[in-house]
Design a protein around this motif. Structure first.
Motif, PDB file in Angstrom:
ATOM      1  N   LEU A   5      10.449  -1.381  11.580  1.00 50.68           N
ATOM      2  CA  LEU A   5       9.138  -1.451  12.240  1.00 50.68           C
ATOM      3  C   LEU A   5       8.824  -0.155  12.989  1.00 50.68           C
ATOM      4  N   LEU A   6       9.838   0.436  13.625  1.00 56.37           N
ATOM      5  CA  LEU A   6       9.613   1.722  14.300  1.00 56.37           C
ATOM      6  C   LEU A   6       9.258   2.812  13.288  1.00 56.37           C
ATOM      7  N   ILE A   7       9.977   2.818  12.184  1.00 56.10           N
ATOM      8  CA  ILE A   7       9.653   3.803  11.144  1.00 56.10           C
ATOM      9  C   ILE A   7       8.270   3.537  10.567  1.00 56.10           C
ATOM     10  N   ALA A   8       7.915   2.243  10.454  1.00 57.26           N
ATOM     11  CA  ALA A   8       6.601   1.891   9.910  1.00 57.26           C
ATOM     12  C   ALA A   8       5.464   2.422  10.783  1.00 57.26           C
ATOM     13  N   VAL A   9       5.681   2.394  12.098  1.00 52.84           N
ATOM     14  CA  VAL A   9       4.654   2.948  12.996  1.00 52.84           C
ATOM     15  C   VAL A   9       4.453   4.435  12.728  1.00 52.84           C
ATOM     16  N   LEU A  10       5.543   5.174  12.574  1.00 53.68           N
ATOM     17  CA  LEU A  10       5.437   6.604  12.294  1.00 53.68           C
ATOM     18  C   LEU A  10       4.805   6.860  10.934  1.00 53.68           C
ATOM     19  N   VAL A  11       5.171   6.032   9.952  1.00 56.21           N
ATOM     20  CA  VAL A  11       4.585   6.198   8.629  1.00 56.21           C
ATOM     21  C   VAL A  11       3.085   5.954   8.666  1.00 56.21           C
ATOM     22  N   PHE A  12       2.689   4.893   9.345  1.00 56.21           N
ATOM     23  CA  PHE A  12       1.263   4.584   9.428  1.00 56.21           C
ATOM     24  C   PHE A  12       0.499   5.711  10.139  1.00 56.21           C
ATOM     25  N   ALA A  13       1.086   6.214  11.226  1.00 54.85           N
ATOM     26  CA  ALA A  13       0.428   7.306  11.960  1.00 54.85           C
ATOM     27  C   ALA A  13       0.319   8.558  11.099  1.00 54.85           C
ATOM     28  N   SER A  14       1.379   8.877  10.368  1.00 56.12           N
ATOM     29  CA  SER A  14       1.337  10.074   9.517  1.00 56.12           C
ATOM     30  C   SER A  14       0.328   9.923   8.390  1.00 56.12           C
ATOM     31  N   VAL A  15       0.266   8.726   7.814  1.00 53.68           N
ATOM     32  CA  VAL A  15      -0.703   8.510   6.736  1.00 53.68           C
ATOM     33  C   VAL A  15      -2.126   8.643   7.254  1.00 53.68           C
ATOM     34  N   VAL A  16      -2.413   7.974   8.351  1.00 50.89           N
ATOM     35  CA  VAL A  16      -3.772   8.048   8.914  1.00 50.89           C
ATOM     36  C   VAL A  16      -4.111   9.474   9.319  1.00 50.89           C
ATOM     37  N   GLY A  17      -3.163  10.161   9.967  1.00 48.47           N
ATOM     38  CA  GLY A  17      -3.440  11.537  10.409  1.00 48.47           C
ATOM     39  C   GLY A  17      -3.683  12.472   9.246  1.00 48.47           C
ATOM     40  N   ASN A  18      -2.864  12.392   8.219  1.00 48.50           N
ATOM     41  CA  ASN A  18      -3.035  13.295   7.076  1.00 48.50           C
ATOM     42  C   ASN A  18      -4.306  12.995   6.304  1.00 48.50           C
ATOM     43  N   VAL A  19      -4.604  11.735   6.120  1.00 50.46           N
ATOM     44  CA  VAL A  19      -5.843  11.396   5.413  1.00 50.46           C
ATOM     45  C   VAL A  19      -7.061  11.834   6.228  1.00 50.46           C
ATOM     46  N   GLY A  20      -6.998  11.642   7.528  1.00 49.24           N
ATOM     47  CA  GLY A  20      -8.110  12.109   8.368  1.00 49.24           C
ATOM     48  C   GLY A  20      -8.274  13.616   8.319  1.00 49.24           C
ATOM     49  N   THR A  21      -7.148  14.331   8.295  1.00 45.01           N
ATOM     50  CA  THR A  21      -7.221  15.794   8.185  1.00 45.01           C
ATOM     51  C   THR A  21      -7.835  16.223   6.872  1.00 45.01           C
ATOM     52  N   VAL A  22      -7.447  15.562   5.796  1.00 47.70           N
ATOM     53  CA  VAL A  22      -8.003  15.903   4.486  1.00 47.70           C
ATOM     54  C   VAL A  22      -9.505  15.658   4.457  1.00 47.70           C
ATOM     55  N   ALA A  78       8.421  -2.041   1.090  1.00 46.79           N
ATOM     56  CA  ALA A  78       7.019  -1.643   1.243  1.00 46.79           C
ATOM     57  C   ALA A  78       6.258  -2.631   2.108  1.00 46.79           C
ATOM     58  N   LEU A  79       6.626  -3.915   2.015  1.00 44.60           N
ATOM     59  CA  LEU A  79       5.985  -4.944   2.837  1.00 44.60           C
ATOM     60  C   LEU A  79       6.255  -4.699   4.317  1.00 44.60           C
ATOM     61  N   ILE A  80       7.452  -4.285   4.631  1.00 48.02           N
ATOM     62  CA  ILE A  80       7.781  -4.008   6.036  1.00 48.02           C
ATOM     63  C   ILE A  80       7.047  -2.759   6.542  1.00 48.02           C
ATOM     64  N   PHE A  81       7.059  -1.687   5.761  1.00 52.68           N
ATOM     65  CA  PHE A  81       6.466  -0.418   6.223  1.00 52.68           C
ATOM     66  C   PHE A  81       4.949  -0.500   6.343  1.00 52.68           C
ATOM     67  N   THR A  82       4.324  -1.225   5.456  1.00 53.91           N
ATOM     68  CA  THR A  82       2.860  -1.319   5.509  1.00 53.91           C
ATOM     69  C   THR A  82       2.370  -2.421   6.422  1.00 53.91           C
ATOM     70  N   THR A  83       3.302  -3.287   6.885  1.00 59.17           N
ATOM     71  CA  THR A  83       2.962  -4.410   7.771  1.00 59.17           C
ATOM     72  C   THR A  83       1.847  -5.259   7.184  1.00 59.17           C
ATOM     73  N   VAL A  84       1.819  -5.384   5.878  1.00 63.45           N
ATOM     74  CA  VAL A  84       0.838  -6.198   5.188  1.00 63.45           C
ATOM     75  C   VAL A  84       1.562  -7.435   4.652  1.00 63.45           C
ATOM     76  N   GLY A  85       1.083  -8.587   5.009  1.00 59.99           N
ATOM     77  CA  GLY A  85       1.722  -9.818   4.545  1.00 59.99           C
ATOM     78  C   GLY A  85       2.836 -10.276   5.484  1.00 59.99           C
ATOM     79  N   ASP A  86       3.365 -11.445   5.206  1.00 53.55           N
ATOM     80  CA  ASP A  86       4.412 -12.039   6.027  1.00 53.55           C
ATOM     81  C   ASP A  86       5.772 -11.806   5.383  1.00 53.55           C
ATOM     82  N   THR A  87       6.707 -11.388   6.184  1.00 44.97           N
ATOM     83  CA  THR A  87       8.091 -11.206   5.733  1.00 44.97           C
ATOM     84  C   THR A  87       8.943 -12.339   6.307  1.00 44.97           C
ATOM     85  N   PRO A  88       9.984 -12.696   5.621  1.00 50.14           N
ATOM     86  CA  PRO A  88      10.871 -13.742   6.166  1.00 50.14           C
ATOM     87  C   PRO A  88      11.474 -13.320   7.492  1.00 50.14           C
TER      88      PRO A  88
END
Length: 631
Positions: A211-228, A186-196
């Motif tokens: 990190l590539l998957i995290a970008v898609l996850v972040f975009a999907s979360v923002v897009g869906n929340v904005g749509t809602v 979850a730390l990697i996907f949310t890019t919150v905090g420092d990872t080793p």
């Protein structure tokens, strides 16, 4: 099918990567595995008996259903998801649950279930957010399992990036193993905090993919929340009027603070109590029969309480419920005032209204839920003493919800129900009679008869005027035709008289010969003998016509002198009616005297004679020959 598919999606990868968890609860996992397989098999049987639409008709015949399902790709996918790969346990061992990975081929069935639930739930926006969170949870779960498997491959505790060494009792428990891996993922996907920082190539590749998957996850979360959020705002704008626009308008026009406060209270009442003002716009996309059923279930009980509509046919009421418009009145606001022209009737849905005097203080009565008023003003009943005007002041005591029915809507509906229209008018007359607000029918009928007779007389007078104008135009046209015909006849007689006048001397004879020659020589050429012959023929024809005219003149000369005098008088009158034939003068132009006409005709004859005398000798000789033949 949601439960078995989610189970296989989550547990297969968990048991594959966390071997301790797999072996500790092996009987439980095996039981759940084969229970999910039974549910897969039951789903295939149910799908085999599920009907389908063909040209809008539901097909239920089992033969057609079997043929359609067995020849589809879905059947192949279902069979592959149920292949007994568990027998490979005897080869690879019971600790390899990855052999059941083919169970994930049923994922399209999960998507189908989610789509159906979204269309059927009453809270679609909440369901979308929940579905998105479940997908993100499954993705983080898979990433945590892969992270633990990669740490096991590299070696636990070999560096700071991998999972710590399990020789440490703090990291040896199964729960700690899973929670630590899930937190790291979850730390990697949310890019919150420092990872080793990764140290080996496998670790770098894993971080790049995450990190590539995290970008898609972040975009999907923002897009869906904005749509809602956008959908929720659009829903509010459709349900309720836009308060922000109204506020801006009030500020720009410097509306008083008291009025703005009343408007704010009205908006607040709508939002708090969920008062929907745009029912027709919300239901506009539905078919008309569904809209009618909704309106009947919501508004028909209220409309049936109105006295004049109680015994009407149901189809009329179904048409009227679609015309009802909801309205909300604030405390102290007047719904109608005495003397106003009534354009609609009101039905109280909720709240209380007071019938007050002109001073606004004295209350005569209080109207509550289910009461109605203004029904007489929209029926246009003849003889109504109030003249479709309001007879009382009605004010809202608190916040009141009313339904309004306009006169135009009622008229449109009643135009298709003439019997109901007569019935409603009769009921309205009875109510007015009880109230003493209906005039005597005799006086009203007499007034109507007088009005109709006046209109008929006016139409008859207009018709007579039009007929007179038409007759005048026809007579003028006929007179113009007669005058034109008389002019043509007079000109023909004058030409005949000039041509048939006998010569008095040699010069006149030559002139006559020149005229005869000219008649036949108008179309002659100077160089062609053939043309001359044609001219002679035409001259002969013209002389024959002259002879016939002279004969007719002689016959007329043999008539009675009195008749001849009358004929001359008639000719004179025609000549006077004919008037001047010059351009720019009409029938009423001045007529030249007889003396002037004779002088002008003499001048024309002398000019013609001179012109013909000047012609060449050959033409004159031919004309003399023609004249001799004619004599």
């Amino acid at each position: 099918m949601i439960a078995p598919i989610v189970y296989n999606t989550v547990i297969i990868i968990l048991r594959t990567c966390f071997t301790t968890i797999a072996m500790s609860y092996l009987p439980v996992w095996l039981t759940l595995d084969y229970l999910s397989d039974l549910m897969y098999l039951a789903d295939m049987i149910i799908t085999l008996h599920t009907g389908y639409l063909e040209q809008g008709i539901l097909i239920k015949d089992l033969t057609h259903l079997k043929k359609r399902y067995l020849h589809s790709i879905r059947f192949l996918r279902d069979v592959m998801s149920l292949l007994p790969t568990d027998f490979l346990y005897f080869v690879f061992g019971i600790q390899t649950p990855l052999l059941r990975i083919n169970r994930l081929l049923r994922m399209p069935r999960l998507n189908e279930a989610m789509d159906r639930m979204e269309t059927r739930t009453s809270y679609p926006n909440t369901f979308r957010i929940s579905k998105l969170m479940i997908y993100i949870f499954v993705l983080i779960h898979w990433n945590a399992c892969l992270y633990f498997a990669l740490s096991s491959y590299i070696g636990f505790g070999s560096d700071n990036w991998v999972y710590p060494n399990m020789t440490n009792s703090e990291f040896a428990s199964m729960r700690r193993q899973y929670f630590y891996c899930f937190w790291f993922s979850a730390l990697i996907f949310t890019t919150v905090g420092d990872t080793p920082l990764p140290e080996q190539e496998e670790e770098y590749l894993f971080m790049i993919a995450d990190l590539l998957i995290a970008v898609l996850v972040f975009a999907s979360v923002v897009g869906n929340v904005g749509t809602v959020i956008t959908n929720l705002r659009d829903r509010d704008n459709v349900f309720f009027p836009n308060h922000e626009l109204v506020k801006a308008y009030l500020r720009s026009h410097h509306i008083s603070k008291e009025l703005r406060q009343r408007i704010d209270n009205w908006y607040q009442h709508l939002h708090i109590n969920k008062k929907i003002m745009r029912e027709n716009e919300i239901l506009e996309q539905l078919p008309i029969h569904l809209r009618t059923e909704i309106a009947v279930s919501v508004h028909l009980p209220t409309l049936s309480k109105v006295t004049i509509f109680q015994s009407c046919e149901k189809s009329l009421l179904e048409e009227l419920v679609l015309k009802l418009t909801p309205q909300v009145f604030s405390p102290g606001e007047y719904v109608c005032k005495k003397g106003d022209v009534g354009h609609e009737m009101y039905i109280i849905r909720e709240g209380k209204l007071a019938v007050v005097a002109d001073d606004g203080v004295t209350e005569f009565a209080v109207l509550g839920e289910g009461n109605f008023f203004g029904e007489i003003s929209i029926l246009n009943i003849k003889g109504n003493k109030s003249g479709n005007r309001r007879t009382a002041n009605i004010r809202s005591i608190g916040h009141s919800d009313l339904f309004s029915l306009s006169k135009e809507d009622l008229t449109d509906v009643l135009s298709e129900f003439p019997a109901a229209k007569r019935h409603l008018e009769e009921k309205g007359r009875q109510i007015l009679t009880k109230m003493g607000m209906l005039e005597e029918s005799g006086e009203g009928e007499e007034g109507e008869v007088v009005k109709v007779e006046t209109k008929i007389e006016r139409l008859e007078r207009n018709l007579e005027i039009l007929q007179t104008k038409l007759a005048r135009l026809m007579s003028e046209l006929e007179s113009s035709n007669r005058k034109m015909q008389s002019r043509v006849e007079q000109l023909e007689r004058e030409v005949a008289a000039l041509e048939c006048q006998p010569p008095e001397d040699g010069e006149e004879g030559e002139r006559a010969q020149g005229r005869g020659e000219g008649v036949g020589g108008e179309k002659q050429g100077d160089d062609s003998n053939d043309v001359t012959k044609e001219g002679d023929g035409e001259s002969t024809k013209s002389t024959k016509e002259d002879v016939e005219r002279m004969t007719e003149g002689d016959k007329s000369g043999l008539k009675d002198p009195d008749d001849q005098g009358k004929q001359e008088e008639d000719d004179g009158e025609k000549i006077r009616e004919k008037g001047d034939d010059r351009p720019g003068k009409g029938d009423g132009a001045e007529i030249e005297p007889e003396g002037e006409k004779e002088e002008k005709s003499g001048e024309r004859e002398s000019e013609d004679g001179r012109e013909k005398a000047e012609e060449d000798p050959e033409t004159r000789e031919k004309g003399q020959k023609d004249e001799g033949q004619k004599k």
